[in-house]
Design a protein around this motif. Structure first.
Motif, PDB file in Angstrom:
ATOM      1  N   LEU A 240       0.849  -1.189   0.000  1.00 21.56           N
ATOM      2  CA  LEU A 240       0.000   0.000   0.000  1.00 21.56           C
ATOM      3  C   LEU A 240       0.886   1.241   0.000  1.00 21.56           C
ATOM      4  CD1 LEU A 240      -2.975  -0.479   2.527  1.00 21.56           C
ATOM      5  CD2 LEU A 240      -3.137   0.024   0.080  1.00 21.56           C
ATOM      6  N   ASP A 241       0.373   2.323  -0.545  1.00 25.01           N
ATOM      7  CA  ASP A 241       1.129   3.573  -0.614  1.00 25.01           C
ATOM      8  C   ASP A 241       0.719   4.483   0.546  1.00 25.01           C
ATOM      9  OD1 ASP A 241       2.638   5.718  -1.302  1.00 25.01           O
ATOM     10  OD2 ASP A 241       1.553   6.204  -3.149  1.00 25.01           O
ATOM     11  N   PHE A 242       1.544   4.549   1.593  1.00 23.83           N
ATOM     12  CA  PHE A 242       1.294   5.417   2.742  1.00 23.83           C
ATOM     13  C   PHE A 242       2.022   6.738   2.538  1.00 23.83           C
ATOM     14  CE2 PHE A 242      -0.809   2.754   5.926  1.00 23.83           C
ATOM     15  CZ  PHE A 242      -0.658   1.496   5.363  1.00 23.83           C
ATOM     16  N   LYS A 243       1.438   7.638   1.785  1.00 23.72           N
ATOM     17  CA  LYS A 243       2.085   8.923   1.512  1.00 23.72           C
ATOM     18  C   LYS A 243       2.160   9.753   2.792  1.00 23.72           C
ATOM     19  CE  LYS A 243       0.812   9.151  -3.359  1.00 23.72           C
ATOM     20  NZ  LYS A 243       0.096   9.898  -4.421  1.00 23.72           N
ATOM     21  N   GLY A 244       3.293  10.397   2.989  1.00 22.20           N
ATOM     22  CA  GLY A 244       3.463  11.248   4.162  1.00 22.20           C
ATOM     23  C   GLY A 244       4.006  10.530   5.363  1.00 22.20           C
ATOM     24  N   ARG A 245       4.203   9.215   5.272  1.00 19.24           N
ATOM     25  CA  ARG A 245       4.724   8.428   6.391  1.00 19.24           C
ATOM     26  C   ARG A 245       5.735   7.401   5.879  1.00 19.24           C
ATOM     27  NH1 ARG A 245       3.798  10.097  11.735  1.00 19.24           N
ATOM     28  NH2 ARG A 245       1.575  10.465  12.107  1.00 19.24           N
ATOM     29  N   HIS A 246       6.762   7.155   6.672  1.00 20.65           N
ATOM     30  CA  HIS A 246       7.692   6.062   6.400  1.00 20.65           C
ATOM     31  C   HIS A 246       7.225   4.882   7.246  1.00 20.65           C
ATOM     32  CE1 HIS A 246      11.308   3.906   5.338  1.00 20.65           C
ATOM     33  NE2 HIS A 246      11.569   3.682   6.615  1.00 20.65           N
ATOM     34  N   ILE A 247       6.530   3.952   6.628  1.00 22.04           N
ATOM     35  CA  ILE A 247       5.857   2.865   7.329  1.00 22.04           C
ATOM     36  C   ILE A 247       6.689   1.590   7.275  1.00 22.04           C
ATOM     37  CG2 ILE A 247       3.766   1.445   7.412  1.00 22.04           C
ATOM     38  CD1 ILE A 247       3.317   4.337   8.195  1.00 22.04           C
ATOM     39  N   LEU A 248       6.800   0.929   8.418  1.00 24.16           N
ATOM     40  CA  LEU A 248       7.464  -0.367   8.485  1.00 24.16           C
ATOM     41  C   LEU A 248       6.483  -1.475   8.116  1.00 24.16           C
ATOM     42  CD1 LEU A 248       9.361   0.114  11.890  1.00 24.16           C
ATOM     43  CD2 LEU A 248      10.196   0.614   9.581  1.00 24.16           C
ATOM     44  N   SER A 249       7.004  -2.612   7.747  1.00 21.40           N
ATOM     45  CA  SER A 249       6.133  -3.736   7.421  1.00 21.40           C
ATOM     46  C   SER A 249       5.417  -4.224   8.677  1.00 21.40           C
ATOM     47  CB  SER A 249       6.959  -4.876   6.817  1.00 21.40           C
ATOM     48  OG  SER A 249       7.959  -5.292   7.732  1.00 21.40           O
ATOM     49  N   SER A 250       4.147  -4.510   8.552  1.00 17.85           N
ATOM     50  CA  SER A 250       3.373  -5.007   9.680  1.00 17.85           C
ATOM     51  C   SER A 250       2.063  -5.593   9.197  1.00 17.85           C
ATOM     52  CB  SER A 250       3.091  -3.877  10.683  1.00 17.85           C
ATOM     53  OG  SER A 250       2.214  -4.315  11.702  1.00 17.85           O
TER      54      SER A 250
END
Length: 333
Positions: A240-250
């Motif tokens: 998924l594209d979480f724009k505005g956040r650096h998201i870790l896998s979960s």
């Protein structure tokens, strides 16, 4: 999609809809010490008000956030045992505390932080502002307000306490295959909004059915769904594209949208640290709705979902090293 920092509670919508209940109810047994406890608590609240520490206005957490084109930023910090959660604005202001009880199949939400100086005097585990329960299959969740806005000033035996309480959200989980993966899905029903922006109060005494009932085209309830990720063959994972956040896998990462606008993200929840999750959302969701929905991922620990930025990074690093990518190291916590 851009994101801006959350504003203080004072900037949120403050209008409220409340009507008197006229439906006759069966007698409901009320603890004899309820009124006594409230009277004694009033003195503690008065002292805390003088120090600016009282947090008794539940409706502020029920109002939708102020309209904006951007998502407001918050974050959730989880305890090491994964049973306690604290919601903060991205500026670090404490907003809500939640505690899960697996045996009771219940999450209790409080306006006070039990570990915060001053607030601990008013904190009481037996008096949550909201509660959320789930079924034995962990597929259906119901969030309610403990003191209904419609009938909170009625005699205790004439309130909706024994009739399901004021419903705030209903969430259903299911799974569907996407590519070579399995996607955790949500269907969410929340009370709707009137044309003037005021909220529909989902009190049983106003003749409303259960929020889990099939939706119609009226304004009285709104339906949200999870945005479906795509399967990426190179990293062998859902993305998924979480724009505005650096998201870790979960396994707990998700995005939500209104069913009639499935590509327009209204809420996103993603892991950003070992025990920290971002929670970004906007109108028409309220703070307690977004917080409650995020905590229904409590048992999601078998499906991996990574952000598009992490996916690109994994692909780039692998190509740069002239190696083929296998299954990335992913965190299912």
């Amino acid at each position: 999609m851009t994101i801006e920092k959350a504003s203080p509670l004072a900037t949120w919508i403050s209008s409220i809809v409340g009507k008197s209940a006229t439906t006759k109810l069966e007698d409901c047994k009320v603890p004899e010490d309820e009124d006594k406890w409230d009277r004694e608590r009033a003195f503690d609240i008065a002292d805390s008000l003088e120090n600016g520490l009282a947090r008794e206005i539940v409706t502020e957490f029920m109002h939708p956030l102020r309209r904006a084109s951007k998502l407001w930023k918050f974050h959730v910090i989880r305890s090491e045992d994964k049973m306690q959660y604290r919601l903060f604005s991205d500026d670090g202001d404490f907003l809500m505390y939640a505690r899960a009880n697996l045996e009771a199949r219940r999450i209790a939400f409080y306006l006070y932080n039990p570990s915060e100086r001053g607030g601990s005097n008013l904190f009481n585990y037996e008096k949550p502002a909201f509660t959320m329960t789930w079924n034995s299959e962990k597929t259906e969740w119901r969030l309610v307000q403990e003191r209904c806005e419609n009938c909170q000033f009625s005699p205790a035996h004439l309130t909706c306490t024994c009739h399901g309480k004021q419903q705030v959200a209903w969430i259903r989980h299911h799974r569907k295959p996407v590519g070579d993966g399995i996607f955790n899905c949500m269907e969410i029903h929340v009370p709707g909004l009137y044309a003037d922006g005021s909220r529909v109060v989902w009190c049983p005494l106003l003749g409303r059915g259960d929020l889990s009932a099939p939706m119609d085209d009226s304004y009285e309830a709104q339906r949200l769904i999870t945005k479906q990720p795509t399967w990426n063959d190179e990293v062998e994972s859902l993305v998924l594209d979480f724009k505005g956040r650096h998201i870790l896998s979960s396994a707990k990462n998700f995005q939500l949208a209104l069913s009639q606008k499935p590509e327009h993200v209204l809420c996103q929840y993603g892991k950003i640290g070992p025990q920290t999750f971002s929670l970004d959302f906007k109108y028409p969701l309220s703070v307690v709705q977004a917080f409650g929905i995020s905590l229904t991922t409590l048992f999601w620990n078998e499906v991996w979902l990574i952000s598009a930025s992490l996916c690109s990074s994994l692909i780039f690093e692998a190509r740069d090293a002239s190696e083929s990518i296998g299954q990335p190291t992913l965190d299912t916590s």
